[in-house]
Enzyme design. Structure first.
Site, mmCIF file in Angstrom:
data_model
loop_
_atom_site.group_PDB
_atom_site.id
_atom_site.type_symbol
_atom_site.label_atom_id
_atom_site.label_comp_id
_atom_site.label_asym_id
_atom_site.label_seq_id
_atom_site.Cartn_x
_atom_site.Cartn_y
_atom_site.Cartn_z
ATOM 1 C CB THR A 1 -7.849 -38.436 -44.047
ATOM 2 O OG1 THR A 1 -7.369 -37.616 -45.195
ATOM 3 C CG2 THR A 1 -7.256 -39.723 -44.209
ATOM 4 C CG HIS B 1 -4.312 -38.844 -49.394
ATOM 5 N ND1 HIS B 1 -5.449 -38.312 -48.667
ATOM 6 C CD2 HIS B 1 -3.999 -39.670 -48.613
ATOM 7 C CE1 HIS B 1 -5.800 -38.996 -47.720
ATOM 8 N NE2 HIS B 1 -4.576 -39.647 -47.255
ATOM 9 N NE ARG C 1 -6.685 -22.820 -26.109
ATOM 10 C CZ ARG C 1 -5.698 -22.153 -25.266
ATOM 11 N NH1 ARG C 1 -4.604 -22.734 -25.841
ATOM 12 N NH2 ARG C 1 -5.640 -20.848 -24.826
ATOM 13 C CG HIS D 1 -11.629 -30.345 -40.965
ATOM 14 N ND1 HIS D 1 -12.357 -29.998 -42.144
ATOM 15 C CD2 HIS D 1 -11.217 -31.546 -40.971
ATOM 16 C CE1 HIS D 1 -12.459 -31.148 -42.654
ATOM 17 N NE2 HIS D 1 -11.992 -32.105 -41.924
ATOM 18 N N GLY E 1 -1.989 -30.585 -48.197
ATOM 19 C CA GLY E 1 -2.762 -29.754 -46.864
ATOM 20 C C GLY E 1 -1.596 -30.151 -45.755
ATOM 21 N NE ARG F 1 -13.652 -35.628 -43.904
ATOM 22 C CZ ARG F 1 -12.500 -35.453 -44.377
ATOM 23 N NH1 ARG F 1 -11.930 -34.222 -44.112
ATOM 24 N NH2 ARG F 1 -12.089 -36.365 -45.171
ATOM 25 C CD GLU G 1 -10.220 -32.575 -50.864
ATOM 26 O OE1 GLU G 1 -9.918 -32.511 -51.932
ATOM 27 O OE2 GLU G 1 -10.126 -32.765 -49.926
ATOM 28 C CG HIS H 1 -12.863 -32.739 -47.383
ATOM 29 N ND1 HIS H 1 -12.278 -33.890 -47.983
ATOM 30 C CD2 HIS H 1 -13.843 -32.939 -47.280
ATOM 31 C CE1 HIS H 1 -13.036 -34.548 -48.018
ATOM 32 N NE2 HIS H 1 -14.336 -34.430 -47.490
#
Length: 237
Positions: A100, A190, A18, A50, A213, A45, A70, A43
């Site tokens: 992912t 994971h 948003r 994110h 997560g 990217r 990471e 993490h």
């Protein structure tokens, strides 16, 4: 005692959907610590879909528990890690377009590349961890690179757990024993969840850290963040 590191990527995903700053990623991270998390994982990217670089800069001076970064060791990621100096860096073999992580490193094929990074990060005082599957040869080559720890990619365990817990955990126990025999630290992550985490910890009680997560954030929608973190901590007792 196995530490719980909360991966806050999904919080950043919700914020980015948003625009603005709701939810506040930094506030959630600090609340996770206040509620009992013993570490925070991010993490970042390249597309910043994110966690953003600005989040990393904002979090580093405020966190009071372990900060774990990471990611795939692109030049940009390596530079960010060396600048921010988290407590731990976890290297994953992700391509930029992956949703992912979905596999561990071929540490034999990438031995020289990973070895150079272990020296670079080690000289900066950053603990190193390499994301691997359960293949013992890959774990042995991870040890040869000079990595401090490995993180076991646990999606195969999570996928099989509901059908056959003993079969699901068996290769992970063997891998964990190999890690211990090599004198390395052991992380896991994971698709670990309230459904499968306790059994893994009961079978591999010497885990140093789990990074969780997606499932944790999903559980928090129903249980609330504080209770969810407490429930995950209870799985690790």
């Amino acid at each position: 005692m196995t530490k719980l590191s909360v991966n806050i990527n999904k919080i950043a995903t919700l914020r980015n959907a948003r625009g603005g700053n709701n939810p506040d990623v930094v506030k959630v991270a600090l609340d996770c610590e206040r509620f009992g998390a013993q570490g925070i994982t991010v993490h970042p990217r390249p597309d910043e879909r994110h966690i953003r670089k600005s989040d990393v800069y904002a979090l580093r001076p405020l966190l009071t528990t372990e900060f774990n970064m990471e990611g795939f060791p692109s030049n940009e990621f390596v530079d960010l890690v060396l600048e921010v100096k988290p407590h731990q860096v976890t290297l994953v073999p992700d391509s930029p377009e992956q949703i992912t992580s979905n596999a561990g490193w071929d540490t034999k094929k990438n031995f020289s590349f990973l070895s150079d990074l272990m020296v670079l990060f080690g000289n900066a005082g950053i603990r190193t961890s390499i994301f691997v599957g359960t293949d013992v040869e890959m774990i042995e080559y991870a040890a040869k690179t000079g990595a401090d720890r490995v993180e076991l990619y646990t999606e195969p365990y999570a996928s099989l757990y509901s059908q056959n817990p003993e079969m699901a955990i068996s290769p992970f126990v063997k891998a964990a024993e190999a890690v211990r025999s090599l004198g390395m630290g052991l992380n896991a992550g994971h698709d670990l969840s309230l459904e499968n985490l306790k059994y893994m910890h009961d079978c591999i009680p010497w885990l140093d850290e789990v990074s969780i997560g997606h499932a944790l954030v999903c559980d928090a929608l129903y249980l609330g963040l504080e209770k969810t973190i407490q429930e995950y901590r209870n799985c690790l007792k």
